[in-house]
Design an enzyme around this catalytic site. Structure first.
Site, PDB file in Angstrom:
ATOM      1  CG  ASP A  13      -1.863  -1.254   1.284  1.00  0.00           C
ATOM      2  OD1 ASP A  13      -2.279  -1.617   0.328  1.00  0.00           O
ATOM      3  OD2 ASP A  13      -1.845  -1.910   2.427  1.00  0.00           O
ATOM      4  CE  LYS A  16       3.778  -2.471  -3.993  1.00  0.00           C
ATOM      5  NZ  LYS A  16       2.634  -2.676  -3.002  1.00  0.00           N
ATOM      6  N   GLY A  40      -4.293  -4.608  -4.711  1.00  0.00           N
ATOM      7  CA  GLY A  40      -5.120  -3.627  -5.145  1.00  0.00           C
ATOM      8  C   GLY A  40      -4.427  -2.610  -5.533  1.00  0.00           C
ATOM      9  CG  HIS A  41      -1.696  -2.049  -7.987  1.00  0.00           C
ATOM     10  ND1 HIS A  41      -0.666  -2.817  -8.529  1.00  0.00           N
ATOM     11  CD2 HIS A  41      -1.483  -2.357  -6.466  1.00  0.00           C
ATOM     12  CE1 HIS A  41       0.411  -3.476  -7.837  1.00  0.00           C
ATOM     13  NE2 HIS A  41       0.035  -3.440  -6.592  1.00  0.00           N
ATOM     14  CD  GLN A 224       0.741  -8.875  -1.957  1.00  0.00           C
ATOM     15  OE1 GLN A 224       1.638  -9.597  -2.508  1.00  0.00           O
ATOM     16  NE2 GLN A 224      -0.480  -8.821  -2.347  1.00  0.00           N
TER      17      GLN A 224
HETATM   18  P1  IMP Z   1      -2.485 -12.946   2.422  1.00  0.00           P
HETATM   19  O1  IMP Z   1      -1.959 -12.385   1.302  1.00  0.00           O
HETATM   20  O2  IMP Z   1      -3.977 -12.794   2.097  1.00  0.00           O
HETATM   21  O3  IMP Z   1      -2.287 -14.314   2.835  1.00  0.00           O
HETATM   22  O4  IMP Z   1      -2.447 -12.094   3.842  1.00  0.00           O
HETATM   23  C1  IMP Z   1      -1.332 -12.111   4.621  1.00  0.00           C
HETATM   24  C2  IMP Z   1      -0.820 -10.697   5.092  1.00  0.00           C
HETATM   25  O5  IMP Z   1      -0.395  -9.782   3.988  1.00  0.00           O
HETATM   26  C3  IMP Z   1      -2.213  -9.780   5.839  1.00  0.00           C
HETATM   27  O6  IMP Z   1      -1.721  -9.160   6.672  1.00  0.00           O
HETATM   28  C4  IMP Z   1      -2.579  -9.172   4.688  1.00  0.00           C
HETATM   29  O7  IMP Z   1      -3.152  -7.859   5.145  1.00  0.00           O
HETATM   30  C5  IMP Z   1      -1.277  -8.705   4.066  1.00  0.00           C
HETATM   31  N1  IMP Z   1      -1.556  -8.266   2.590  1.00  0.00           N
HETATM   32  C6  IMP Z   1      -1.697  -9.080   1.565  1.00  0.00           C
HETATM   33  N2  IMP Z   1      -1.725  -8.465   0.479  1.00  0.00           N
HETATM   34  C7  IMP Z   1      -1.568  -7.170   0.618  1.00  0.00           C
HETATM   35  C8  IMP Z   1      -1.694  -5.824  -0.077  1.00  0.00           C
HETATM   36  O8  IMP Z   1      -1.774  -5.958  -1.299  1.00  0.00           O
HETATM   37  N3  IMP Z   1      -0.981  -4.611   0.805  1.00  0.00           N
HETATM   38  C9  IMP Z   1      -1.256  -4.635   1.898  1.00  0.00           C
HETATM   39  N4  IMP Z   1      -1.189  -5.843   2.924  1.00  0.00           N
HETATM   40  C10 IMP Z   1      -1.344  -6.913   2.133  1.00  0.00           C
END
Ligand code: IMP
Length: 430
Positions: A13, A16, A40-41, A224
């Protein structure tokens, strides 16, 4: 360099979307290489807002090739839904414009069931996942029981693999006292989507080989951030893929030298969604101010992001570990109006000063930030397009960040608008 890899240097976040959009307007090919629809972009182009999760950002631009690499986990239903949404917004999505690696791993309905079940099983200590099935799909890939895109072509193998996979998962579901999931149901659901998914599938490493031979500019679009990297992040509070720049190579099928300039996207303060350590978190008025002014809500889940001061220790670690050449500093304008700013320059752990984030979960919980305080600025940085438009204190803040993290600011973003960007140099020609 003809290629640029964009990666987050904090917990994701970092903003990007805007930078990737700006770079994708200069690129010929845009490649996603890890993660899935947990990302999410948000892109704003000519006043239209596009929210992308799995599709590479190049998709909204004409004559760009978008690629989903083998390192991505693809939920076929989520992907087709996203394609439909952008089509409804007038974007042309055809197999000429979108190629999905035939060796990419599929996320199946069982994976979100398992994601929720495993989070539930952690009781009061959940990871806070997006519940999109990302972790369980990567687990299946590493355990060699995953279904790949190319398996949709051979129905006997598909059936056999699904039976094997569900034998494994149903034993777990049974152990947790949950209803079993039928392999036949998943097979039937896959039959509805297989033809459309296969129409986009291709041999991505060859497509990229040709693109490189043709001298095309390639943008590797990371999702991420490094602190969520399964190896280098705040494990176990991480996602299940590598955000490391080297993953751009493994996750798409090019050599390491083809990755080119590594641009680390870095927010001028820090945020994180989900659980896990966050040394500079401000659960007070400052955190509320940053959250409200910075509109810190997740694009994918709508969750409120936790907010805190800039942590130079973490970003320096990301710069070093991932080989970041320069950073794009975003959301500087959110700091406008704060009387003083703090930057974390080290940690105290058990009475000792340290200059890195240790790997142990216990130590990560215990570290106390050591701050330097800087003067804030009363003027505005919002919309600045050159250094001379910035208040002197803002320039000082940026210069000090460069010094602390050991990397130059390549790009400075001063509002969500595309043109409100100060460019030091074009990473494609660095
Ligand atoms: P997962 O990717 O759904 O397994 O989540 C694992 C961790 O990564 C959690 O803390 C999510 O909030 C975080 N996370 C996954 N994708 C994103 C992203 O695009 N931005 C910020 N945090 C993310």
């Amino acid at each position: 360099m003809a290629s640029v890899a964009v990666i987050g240097s904090q917990w994701g976040d970092e903003g990007k979307g805007k930078i990737v959009d700006w770079l994708s307007s200069r690129a010929d090919v845009v490649v996603r290489f890890q993660g899935g629809h947990n990302a999410g972009h948000t892109l704003v182009i000519d006043g239209k807002t596009y929210k992308l999760h799995l599709l590479p950002s190049g998709i909204v631009r004409k004559s760009k090739l978008s690629i989903i690499g083998n390192g991505v986990v693809v939920d076929p239903w989520a992907l087709l839904e996203e394609i439909k949404t952008v089509r409804d917004q007038g974007v042309d999505v055809t197999p000429d414009k979108l190629v999905i690696a035939e060796n990419a791993t599929l996320i199946l309905p069982i994976h979100s069931v398992l994601d929720a079940a495993m989070e539930g099983a952690r009781g009061n200590d959940p990871i806070g996942t997006t519940k999109r099935g990302i972790g369980p799909a990567y687990e299946d890939k590493i355990a060699r029981r995953a279904i790949k895109v190319c398996d949709l072509r051979d129905l006997d193998i598909l059936k056999e693999k699904l039976d094997g996979m569900m034998l494994h998962h149903n034993a777990l579901l049974k152990g947790l006292g949950m209803d079993e999931v039928s392999a036949d149901d998943i097979y039937t659901k896959l039959m509805d989507v297989k033809d459309e998914i296969l129409s986009y599938s291709g041999v991505v490493w060859r497509v990229l080989e040709q693109a490189r031979k043709d001298g095309k500019k390639i943008l590797f679009e990371g999702a991420q951030g490094m602190m969520l990297d399964v190896d280098h992040g705040t494990y176990p509070f991480v996602t299940s893929s590598n955000m490391h720049a080297a993953q751009a190579a493994t996750g798409s099928g090019v050599g390491p030298d083809a990755v080119g300039y590594v641009l680390g996207i870095t927010k001028a303060y820090t945020t994180r969604v989900g659980a896990g350590p966050f040394p500079t978190e401000q659960e007070n008025d400052v955190g509320t101010y940053l959250g409200e002014k910075g509109h810190e809500f997740g694009t994918t889940t709508g969750r409120k992001r936790r907010c805190g001061w800039f942590d130079a220790v973490l970003v320096r670690q990301s710069v070093t570990v991932s080989g970041i050449h320069g950073i794009a500093l975003t959301k500087l304008d959110v700091l406008d109006g704060l009387e003083e700013l703090k930057i974390c320059v080290g940690y105290e752990l058990d009475g000792k000063k340290i200059d890195y984030l240790p790997s142990s979960q216990v130590a990560q919980d215990k570290v106390a930030p050591i701050y330097e305080t800087m003067e804030g600025w009363s003027g505005s940085t919002q919309g600045a397009r050159s250094w001379k438009d910035l208040p002197a204190e803002a320039v000082k803040y940026v210069r000090h960040i460069e010094e602390l993290i050991g990397a130059p600011v390549t790009l400075l973003s001063t509002s969500p608008e595309r043109d409100d960007t100060i460019l030091m140099h074009d990473p494609f020609t660095s």
